[in-house]
Structure formats: structure tokens, C-alpha cells
Scaffold this active site. Structure first.
Site, mmCIF file in Angstrom:
data_model
loop_
_atom_site.group_PDB
_atom_site.id
_atom_site.type_symbol
_atom_site.label_atom_id
_atom_site.label_comp_id
_atom_site.label_asym_id
_atom_site.label_seq_id
_atom_site.Cartn_x
_atom_site.Cartn_y
_atom_site.Cartn_z
ATOM 1 N N THR A 122 0.831 -1.205 0.000
ATOM 2 C CA THR A 122 0.000 0.000 0.000
ATOM 3 C C THR A 122 0.869 1.261 0.000
ATOM 4 O O THR A 122 2.017 1.226 0.476
ATOM 5 C CB THR A 122 -0.913 0.017 1.250
ATOM 6 O OG1 THR A 122 -1.423 1.338 1.455
ATOM 7 C CG2 THR A 122 -0.178 -0.392 2.512
ATOM 8 N N ASP A 123 0.289 2.369 -0.473
ATOM 9 C CA ASP A 123 1.023 3.648 -0.418
ATOM 10 C C ASP A 123 1.286 4.073 1.025
ATOM 11 O O ASP A 123 2.185 4.861 1.302
ATOM 12 C CB ASP A 123 0.282 4.749 -1.181
ATOM 13 C CG ASP A 123 -1.106 5.076 -0.652
ATOM 14 O OD1 ASP A 123 -1.597 4.376 0.268
ATOM 15 O OD2 ASP A 123 -1.728 6.036 -1.162
ATOM 16 N N GLU A 124 0.504 3.513 1.958
ATOM 17 C CA GLU A 124 0.648 3.940 3.356
ATOM 18 C C GLU A 124 2.001 3.537 3.948
ATOM 19 O O GLU A 124 2.392 4.049 4.993
ATOM 20 C CB GLU A 124 -0.492 3.377 4.209
ATOM 21 C CG GLU A 124 -1.850 3.871 3.755
ATOM 22 C CD GLU A 124 -2.921 3.728 4.828
ATOM 23 O OE1 GLU A 124 -2.588 3.716 6.017
ATOM 24 O OE2 GLU A 124 -4.097 3.615 4.448
ATOM 25 N N TYR A 146 -1.559 -0.575 11.133
ATOM 26 C CA TYR A 146 -1.894 -1.237 9.858
ATOM 27 C C TYR A 146 -0.739 -1.109 8.878
ATOM 28 O O TYR A 146 -0.227 -2.095 8.357
ATOM 29 C CB TYR A 146 -3.177 -0.626 9.260
ATOM 30 C CG TYR A 146 -3.323 -0.882 7.767
ATOM 31 C CD1 TYR A 146 -3.606 -2.164 7.284
ATOM 32 C CD2 TYR A 146 -3.158 0.145 6.834
ATOM 33 C CE1 TYR A 146 -3.707 -2.415 5.915
ATOM 34 C CE2 TYR A 146 -3.273 -0.085 5.478
ATOM 35 C CZ TYR A 146 -3.548 -1.363 5.017
ATOM 36 O OH TYR A 146 -3.640 -1.609 3.668
ATOM 37 N N THR A 149 2.411 -3.051 9.687
ATOM 38 C CA THR A 149 2.404 -4.484 9.359
ATOM 39 C C THR A 149 2.494 -4.699 7.848
ATOM 40 O O THR A 149 3.099 -5.663 7.381
ATOM 41 C CB THR A 149 1.149 -5.201 9.915
ATOM 42 O OG1 THR A 149 -0.026 -4.606 9.361
ATOM 43 C CG2 THR A 149 1.106 -5.137 11.432
ATOM 44 N N LYS A 150 1.897 -3.796 7.079
ATOM 45 C CA LYS A 150 2.010 -3.922 5.623
ATOM 46 C C LYS A 150 3.466 -3.672 5.181
ATOM 47 O O LYS A 150 3.964 -4.328 4.275
ATOM 48 C CB LYS A 150 1.071 -2.927 4.912
ATOM 49 C CG LYS A 150 -0.410 -3.223 5.080
ATOM 50 C CD LYS A 150 -0.827 -4.550 4.501
ATOM 51 C CE LYS A 150 -0.749 -4.591 2.992
ATOM 52 N NZ LYS A 150 -1.238 -5.906 2.472
ATOM 53 N N ASN A 176 -8.309 2.717 -2.931
ATOM 54 C CA ASN A 176 -9.246 2.191 -3.941
ATOM 55 C C ASN A 176 -10.677 2.542 -3.566
ATOM 56 O O ASN A 176 -11.006 2.646 -2.384
ATOM 57 C CB ASN A 176 -9.166 0.664 -3.989
ATOM 58 C CG ASN A 176 -7.921 0.149 -4.680
ATOM 59 O OD1 ASN A 176 -7.995 -0.701 -5.554
ATOM 60 N ND2 ASN A 176 -6.745 0.646 -4.302
ATOM 61 N N ARG A 210 -6.165 12.158 -0.039
ATOM 62 C CA ARG A 210 -5.911 10.791 -0.507
ATOM 63 C C ARG A 210 -5.986 10.794 -2.027
ATOM 64 O O ARG A 210 -6.708 11.601 -2.626
ATOM 65 C CB ARG A 210 -6.968 9.804 0.050
ATOM 66 C CG ARG A 210 -6.946 9.678 1.565
ATOM 67 C CD ARG A 210 -5.671 9.015 2.054
ATOM 68 N NE ARG A 210 -5.585 8.918 3.504
ATOM 69 C CZ ARG A 210 -4.957 9.785 4.298
ATOM 70 N NH1 ARG A 210 -4.378 10.876 3.792
ATOM 71 N NH2 ARG A 210 -4.895 9.592 5.616
ATOM 72 N N ALA A 270 -6.007 9.152 15.435
ATOM 73 C CA ALA A 270 -4.647 9.231 15.986
ATOM 74 C C ALA A 270 -3.640 8.915 14.878
ATOM 75 O O ALA A 270 -3.830 7.966 14.110
ATOM 76 C CB ALA A 270 -4.511 8.229 17.124
HETATM 77 P P1 NAD Z 1 -10.597 -6.266 2.527
HETATM 78 O O1 NAD Z 1 -10.532 -6.074 4.004
HETATM 79 O O2 NAD Z 1 -11.819 -5.852 1.801
HETATM 80 O O3 NAD Z 1 -10.319 -7.788 2.165
HETATM 81 C C1 NAD Z 1 -9.390 -8.575 2.855
HETATM 82 C C2 NAD Z 1 -9.772 -10.034 2.636
HETATM 83 O O4 NAD Z 1 -8.789 -10.847 3.286
HETATM 84 C C3 NAD Z 1 -11.135 -10.415 3.251
HETATM 85 O O5 NAD Z 1 -11.888 -11.137 2.316
HETATM 86 C C4 NAD Z 1 -10.762 -11.270 4.446
HETATM 87 O O6 NAD Z 1 -11.730 -12.263 4.726
HETATM 88 C C5 NAD Z 1 -9.449 -11.885 3.987
HETATM 89 N N1 NAD Z 1 -8.589 -12.290 5.103
HETATM 90 C C6 NAD Z 1 -8.282 -11.570 6.211
HETATM 91 N N2 NAD Z 1 -7.481 -12.289 7.011
HETATM 92 C C7 NAD Z 1 -7.248 -13.476 6.388
HETATM 93 C C8 NAD Z 1 -6.486 -14.620 6.690
HETATM 94 N N3 NAD Z 1 -5.787 -14.710 7.840
HETATM 95 N N4 NAD Z 1 -6.486 -15.658 5.827
HETATM 96 C C9 NAD Z 1 -7.208 -15.593 4.671
HETATM 97 N N5 NAD Z 1 -7.960 -14.529 4.322
HETATM 98 C C10 NAD Z 1 -7.977 -13.481 5.171
HETATM 99 O O7 NAD Z 1 -9.311 -5.508 1.965
HETATM 100 P P2 NAD Z 1 -9.099 -4.788 0.562
HETATM 101 O O8 NAD Z 1 -9.471 -3.384 0.707
HETATM 102 O O9 NAD Z 1 -9.686 -5.607 -0.508
HETATM 103 O O10 NAD Z 1 -7.520 -4.854 0.468
HETATM 104 C C11 NAD Z 1 -6.873 -5.961 -0.161
HETATM 105 C C12 NAD Z 1 -5.372 -5.760 -0.068
HETATM 106 O O11 NAD Z 1 -5.017 -4.536 -0.698
HETATM 107 C C13 NAD Z 1 -4.853 -5.675 1.355
HETATM 108 O O12 NAD Z 1 -3.627 -6.351 1.415
HETATM 109 C C14 NAD Z 1 -4.672 -4.189 1.584
HETATM 110 O O13 NAD Z 1 -3.652 -3.938 2.519
HETATM 111 C C15 NAD Z 1 -4.283 -3.737 0.202
HETATM 112 N N6 NAD Z 1 -4.595 -2.336 -0.137
HETATM 113 C C16 NAD Z 1 -5.873 -1.889 -0.040
HETATM 114 C C17 NAD Z 1 -6.163 -0.580 -0.411
HETATM 115 C C18 NAD Z 1 -7.574 -0.043 -0.377
HETATM 116 O O14 NAD Z 1 -7.779 1.130 -0.663
HETATM 117 N N7 NAD Z 1 -8.589 -0.853 -0.073
HETATM 118 C C19 NAD Z 1 -5.145 0.272 -0.836
HETATM 119 C C20 NAD Z 1 -3.846 -0.235 -0.912
HETATM 120 C C21 NAD Z 1 -3.579 -1.541 -0.571
#
Ligand code: NAD
Length: 307
Positions: A122-124, A146, A149-150, A176, A210, A270
Site C-alpha cells: 500500500t502507499d501507506e 496497519y 504491518t504492511k 481504492n 488521498r 490518531a
Molecule cells: P478487505 O478487508 O476488503 O479484504 C481482505 C480479505 O482478506 C477479506 O476477504 C478477508 O476475509 C481476507 N482475510 C483476512 N485475514 C485473512 C487470513 N488470515 N487468511 C485468509 N484470508 C484473510 O481488503 P481490501 O481493501 O480488498 O484490500 C486488499 C489488499 O489490498 C490488502 O492487502 C490491503 O492492505 C491492500 N490495499 C488496499 C487498499 C484499499 O484502498 N482498499 C489500498 C492499498 C492496498
């Protein structure tokens, strides 16, 4: 080719599964633990497709992951705890899923001699930036649990490339938006609240910026990186569409015909990063560019949620 998509019942992962089934001939295995954030509803229309197998399970389950990895050529790791506010309330599931879960996947990928491992970052991980935009070489400076950990998972994945030669490619995307996002996130939450006449709680003074990318553009970028990206590299995925949170809030209010009286400024999050922005020159050199304007994306999102 079989792609193992982890977290494919979540927001971005499910959109990616739909795109793969619609526009490629790849076979897919989706592995998802169906936490509060995941739902097979997001995969509606894909579950009876012969090219798609859905497995309910956890990326921290070594035996299951090894079994699935043995049949896969490529892994795309979306699975994560993804909500910053929840990580502030309690970081543990973020550490175990985002970091340890990624480690389990990386080890299994190494054993299975996988062709490509795409780690969704992620960009974060860069932290905030006052002016300009982050490039892939900028140092990581994650500032909330968050993103920390990423960043851990991102660095771990890269270390498996430099140490073991695992063919890892990392993407770091901006915020997104679009269909199938959980209602706890800003745009779906505000859309739902506004259409029900409930208040819209805006953090601080609403000036945090953002960069919003429509989820389909991100999924197409991932496909480009999967097919054209260079192993060992990181690719930023952004749209250039920068908005202050208050601008997004007002756009949502206008889209559903609600009143600005619903806006309620609440105590700031925070450690709230003020601004993120990404330089996407490297990804664009692979032939990708975003297709969706913010307005078009918001219209499509409104239509999805109001339905
Ligand atoms: P989301 O929370 O909608 O989906 C996460 C999915 O992972 C869920 O379906 C959940 O059930 C599953 N999951 C969680 N823990 C799990 C585990 N231990 N084992 C198996 N499945 C598990 O998240 P998202 O918004 O779709 O994001 C997807 C990825 O993209 C993430 O890695 C997030 O860090 C990254 N990301 C998201 C954004 C954003 O704007 N949403 C931006 C940049 C990066």
C-alpha cells in the site's frame, strides 16, 4: 496457468477474480478466511465457474497453504486485515495475518518453486508526504499499526527475493474505491449514511488528502504487473486523482442528493497521515494507465451501493 488469489472474497481481491474470469483464461483458486471483511457475496457469479475454485481457509494455515501452493503457478496475496481504525484499537490480528500470514505464503511459495509472487502492499508504507509524490525508491516510514504491518510484509517479501531468489513483485496502490467494498470504509459508509439521512463523521478538519483509484484500474494494473512486471521490483499504482476528504464527502452528498448539514467534524484519527501521493512512471512504462475519472468511478459506485 493457475493463480492462487488470497483474500479474494474481500474488496479488491473479488474485483480481481471477476476481472480474471471475464478477461483472461487463467484458472483461479481463491483462498479466504471469510473474516468480517470477506463475503462470498462478492464472488457471486464466479462460484459455479469451472475455472474457479473457492477455498475457505486461513493464510496462516501452513498445511492448507502448502497444499494449494503445490497446484499454483502464481500467487497474488491480497489477504490482510485492512482497516486502519481497527489496527489502532488492536494490532494483533494485523501482525498475525499481515506479517506472519505473508511469511507462511512466502515459505510455501519457495517450497513449491512458484513462478511469481505478487505481494499487495500500500502507499501507506511510505508515510505521509507534504508535496510531490513518492517513488518506489523512497524509504518506508509507516506511521500506524496497519501500515507498519504492511511495511513488514512488503520488506519480508522483498527479502525472499534478495535472499532466496523467490520471484516476488510488489505493488503499492493508493486508496481504492468502487463496488464490493466493506461498508466500514469511507466512501461506502458515507454513501450509505447520506442516503439514509445519517450523519457523515469527517475526521479533523477534513483536509487530509488521498489519491483515489477506481478498483478496476488497480486490478488492471495488477494484471499488467503479473504479466509484464519485472521480478524483484516494486510498482506504485496511483491515479493522480487527489481529493481532500471533505471534497469526497461533498461529492457523495451531491451524488445522492443529501444535505451538507449531515457533515459532522469529529476528533481526528490518531496518527492521521495528512497526504499520500504516488509517482506511477514506472508502472506506466509497462503500458498501463488509469481509465476512470473520479466522477465516473463515483457514479458507478453510487449505482452499486444504492442498488
Ligand atoms: P478487505 O478487508 O476488503 O479484504 C481482505 C480479505 O482478506 C477479506 O476477504 C478477508 O476475509 C481476507 N482475510 C483476512 N485475514 C485473512 C487470513 N488470515 N487468511 C485468509 N484470508 C484473510 O481488503 P481490501 O481493501 O480488498 O484490500 C486488499 C489488499 O489490498 C490488502 O492487502 C490491503 O492492505 C491492500 N490495499 C488496499 C487498499 C484499499 O484502498 N482498499 C489500498 C492499498 C492496498
Amino acid at each position: 496457468m493457475r493463480i492462487l488469489v488470497t483474500g479474494g472474497a474481500g474488496f479488491i481481491g473479488s474485483n480481481f477474480v471477476h476481472l480474471l474470469l471475464d478477461e483472461t483464461d487463467y484458472d483461479i483458486t481463491t483462498l479466504d478466511a471469510l473474516t468480517y471483511a470477506g463475503s462470498t457475496d462478492n464472488l457471486e457469479g464466479t462460484l459455479d465457474n469451472d475455472r474457479h475454485e473457492f477455498v475457505e481457509g486461513d493464510i496462516r494455515d501452513r498445511d492448507l497453504v502448502s497444499e494449494l501452493m503445490a497446484d499454483a503457478d502464481v500467487v497474488v496475496n491480497f489477504a490482510a486485515e485492512s482497516h486502519v481504525d481497527r489496527s489502532i484499537d488492536g494490532a494483533e490480528p494485523f501482525v498475525t495475518t499481515n506479517v506472519q500470514g505473508t511469511q507462511v505464503l512466502l515459505d510455501a511459495a519457495l517450497d513449491a518453486d512458484i513462478d511469481r509472487f505478487i505481494q499487495i502492499s500500500t502507499d501507506e508504507v511510505y508515510g505521509e508526504i507534504e508535496e510531490g509524490a513518492f517513488s518506489e525508491d523512497d524509504p518506508l516510514d509507516a506511521r500506524n499499526p496497519y501500515s507498519a504491518t504492511k511495511a513488514g510484509a512488503d520488506l519480508l517479501a522483498r527479502s525472499y527475493y534478495t535472499t532466496h531468489g523467490l520471484p516476488v513483485v510488489i505493488t503499492r496502490s493508493s486508496n481504492n474505491f468502487g463496488p464490493r467494498q466493506h461498508s466500514e470504509k469511507l466512501i461506502p459508509k458515507f454513501l450509505t449514511n447520506a442516503s439514509e439521512g445519517k450523519s457523515l463523521p469527517v475526521y479533523g478538519d477534513g483536509t487530509n488528502v488521498r489519491e483515489w483509484i477506481y478498483v478496476e484500474d488497480n486490478c488492471r494494473a495488477l494484471l499488467t504487473v503479473l504479466e509484464e512486471g519485472k521480478v524483484g521490483e516494486v510498482y506504485n499504482v496511483g491515479s493522480g486523482l487527489e481529493k481532500q476528504n471533505i471534497e469526497v464527502t461533498k461529492a457523495i452528498i451531491e451524488a445522492v442528493g443529501a444535505s451538507e448539514d449531515l457533515i459532522e467534524f469529529v476528533e481526528d484519527r490518531a496518527g492521521h497521515d495528512q497526504r499520500y501521493a504516488l509517482d506511477t512512471t514506472k508502472l506506466e512504462a509497462l503500458g498501463w494507465e488509469p481509465q476512470w475519472s473520479f466522477e465516473e468511478g463515483l457514479d458507478a459506485t453510487v449505482e452499486y451501493y444504492l442498488e
